[in-house]
Design a protein around this motif. Structure first.
Motif, short mmCIF file in Angstrom:
data_model
loop_
_atom_site.label_atom_id
_atom_site.label_comp_id
_atom_site.label_asym_id
_atom_site.label_seq_id
_atom_site.Cartn_x
_atom_site.Cartn_y
_atom_site.Cartn_z
N GLN A 1 30.33 -97.58 -22.73
CA GLN A 1 31.24 -96.65 -22.06
C GLN A 1 30.44 -95.47 -21.53
O GLN A 1 29.70 -94.83 -22.27
N VAL A 2 30.61 -95.21 -20.24
CA VAL A 2 29.92 -94.08 -19.63
C VAL A 2 30.50 -92.78 -20.17
O VAL A 2 31.72 -92.64 -20.33
N GLN A 3 29.64 -91.84 -20.45
CA GLN A 3 30.09 -90.52 -20.88
C GLN A 3 29.74 -89.48 -19.83
O GLN A 3 28.61 -89.48 -19.31
N LEU A 4 30.69 -88.62 -19.54
CA LEU A 4 30.48 -87.49 -18.63
C LEU A 4 30.54 -86.22 -19.45
O LEU A 4 31.51 -86.00 -20.18
N VAL A 5 29.53 -85.39 -19.32
CA VAL A 5 29.47 -84.16 -20.12
C VAL A 5 29.37 -82.97 -19.18
O VAL A 5 28.41 -82.86 -18.40
N GLU A 6 30.37 -82.09 -19.29
CA GLU A 6 30.39 -80.89 -18.46
C GLU A 6 29.75 -79.71 -19.20
O GLU A 6 29.77 -79.65 -20.43
N SER A 7 29.22 -78.79 -18.43
CA SER A 7 28.68 -77.55 -18.99
C SER A 7 28.79 -76.45 -17.94
O SER A 7 29.04 -76.73 -16.76
N GLY A 8 28.61 -75.21 -18.39
CA GLY A 8 28.56 -74.10 -17.46
C GLY A 8 29.81 -73.24 -17.42
O GLY A 8 29.84 -72.22 -16.71
N GLY A 9 30.84 -73.64 -18.16
CA GLY A 9 32.03 -72.82 -18.19
C GLY A 9 31.81 -71.52 -18.94
O GLY A 9 30.76 -71.32 -19.56
N GLY A 10 32.79 -70.65 -18.89
CA GLY A 10 32.68 -69.39 -19.61
C GLY A 10 33.69 -68.37 -19.15
O GLY A 10 34.63 -68.70 -18.42
N LEU A 11 33.47 -67.14 -19.57
CA LEU A 11 34.33 -66.02 -19.23
C LEU A 11 33.63 -65.18 -18.18
O LEU A 11 32.47 -64.80 -18.35
N VAL A 12 34.34 -64.87 -17.11
CA VAL A 12 33.74 -64.11 -16.02
C VAL A 12 34.78 -63.18 -15.42
O VAL A 12 35.98 -63.47 -15.47
N GLN A 13 34.32 -62.07 -14.89
CA GLN A 13 35.23 -61.15 -14.22
C GLN A 13 35.55 -61.65 -12.81
O GLN A 13 34.75 -62.36 -12.19
N ALA A 14 36.71 -61.26 -12.34
CA ALA A 14 37.10 -61.61 -10.98
C ALA A 14 36.03 -61.14 -10.01
O ALA A 14 35.49 -60.04 -10.14
N GLY A 15 35.73 -62.00 -9.04
CA GLY A 15 34.68 -61.72 -8.08
C GLY A 15 33.34 -62.28 -8.48
O GLY A 15 32.40 -62.31 -7.67
N GLY A 16 33.23 -62.72 -9.71
CA GLY A 16 31.97 -63.28 -10.20
C GLY A 16 31.79 -64.73 -9.84
O GLY A 16 32.61 -65.32 -9.12
N SER A 17 30.71 -65.31 -10.36
CA SER A 17 30.36 -66.69 -10.04
C SER A 17 30.05 -67.47 -11.31
O SER A 17 29.60 -66.90 -12.31
N LEU A 18 30.28 -68.75 -11.24
CA LEU A 18 29.85 -69.70 -12.28
C LEU A 18 29.41 -70.98 -11.59
O LEU A 18 29.89 -71.31 -10.50
N ARG A 19 28.54 -71.69 -12.26
CA ARG A 19 28.12 -73.00 -11.77
C ARG A 19 28.38 -74.02 -12.87
O ARG A 19 27.80 -73.94 -13.96
N LEU A 20 29.23 -74.98 -12.57
CA LEU A 20 29.51 -76.06 -13.51
C LEU A 20 28.60 -77.24 -13.22
O LEU A 20 28.30 -77.52 -12.05
N SER A 21 28.21 -77.92 -14.27
CA SER A 21 27.38 -79.11 -14.13
C SER A 21 28.00 -80.25 -14.92
O SER A 21 28.69 -80.03 -15.92
N CYS A 22 27.74 -81.44 -14.45
CA CYS A 22 28.24 -82.65 -15.11
C CYS A 22 27.13 -83.68 -15.10
O CYS A 22 26.52 -83.92 -14.05
N SER A 23 26.89 -84.25 -16.25
CA SER A 23 25.85 -85.26 -16.36
C SER A 23 26.45 -86.56 -16.88
O SER A 23 27.21 -86.55 -17.86
N ALA A 24 26.10 -87.65 -16.23
CA ALA A 24 26.57 -88.97 -16.65
C ALA A 24 25.50 -89.62 -17.52
O ALA A 24 24.30 -89.51 -17.25
N SER A 25 25.95 -90.34 -18.54
CA SER A 25 25.01 -90.94 -19.48
C SER A 25 24.26 -92.12 -18.89
O SER A 25 23.20 -92.50 -19.38
N GLU A 26 24.83 -92.70 -17.82
CA GLU A 26 24.18 -93.84 -17.18
C GLU A 26 24.75 -94.00 -15.79
O GLU A 26 25.71 -93.32 -15.41
N ARG A 27 24.16 -94.89 -15.04
CA ARG A 27 24.65 -95.17 -13.70
C ARG A 27 26.07 -95.73 -13.78
O ARG A 27 26.38 -96.53 -14.66
N ILE A 28 26.91 -95.29 -12.86
CA ILE A 28 28.32 -95.67 -12.89
C ILE A 28 28.58 -96.74 -11.83
O ILE A 28 28.28 -96.52 -10.65
N THR A 29 29.14 -97.85 -12.23
CA THR A 29 29.42 -98.94 -11.30
C THR A 29 30.78 -98.74 -10.64
O THR A 29 31.64 -98.04 -11.16
N SER A 30 30.95 -99.37 -9.50
CA SER A 30 32.22 -99.35 -8.75
C SER A 30 32.68 -97.92 -8.46
O SER A 30 33.87 -97.64 -8.39
#
Length: 115
Positions: A1-30
């Motif tokens: 089973q492929v696993q997707l893991v997100e990171s980069g969330g958090g608490l930020v003030q309005a007007g600020g920036s965040l960058r979310l990332s997602c990594s897959a454990s393996e190549r995803i078919t279809s």
């Protein structure tokens, strides 16, 4: 089973920036596209942004001009650059591998924007 893991969330003030990332454990078919969905408090999950296999980029109206989705096919990663964040962007953000077969969903990462 492929696993997707997100990171980069958090608490930020309005007007600020965040960058979310997602990594897959393996190549995803279809795979047809990769996407970010958001579940705001008390609401259903909704599409935030999608990038297709043809590199079409689709955004929810509420985030156009502020968010940018990108994908690195060689590394099986997906990112979401979020600028000029607003309190209404608050929610759990999920990375999704959209497929011809059942989709794969990550567990989500919390983004909280305070004014």
């Amino acid at each position: 089973q492929v696993q997707l893991v997100e990171s980069g969330g958090g608490l930020v003030q309005a007007g600020g920036s965040l960058r979310l990332s997602c990594s897959a454990s393996e190549r995803i078919t279809s795979l047809t596209s990769m996407a970010w969905y958001r579940r705001a408090p008390g609401e259903q999950r909704t599409l935030v942004a999608r990038v297709t296999n043809d590199d079409d980029h689709i955004y929810a109206d509420s985030v156009k001009g502020r968010f940018t989705i990108s994908r690195d096919k060689s590394r099986n990663t997906l990112s979401l650059q979020m600028n000029n964040l607003k309190p209404e962007d608050t929610g759990i953000y999920y990375c999704v591998a959209e497929r011809l077969l059942p989709d794969y969903w990550g567990r989500g990462t919390q983004v909280t924007v305070v004014s």
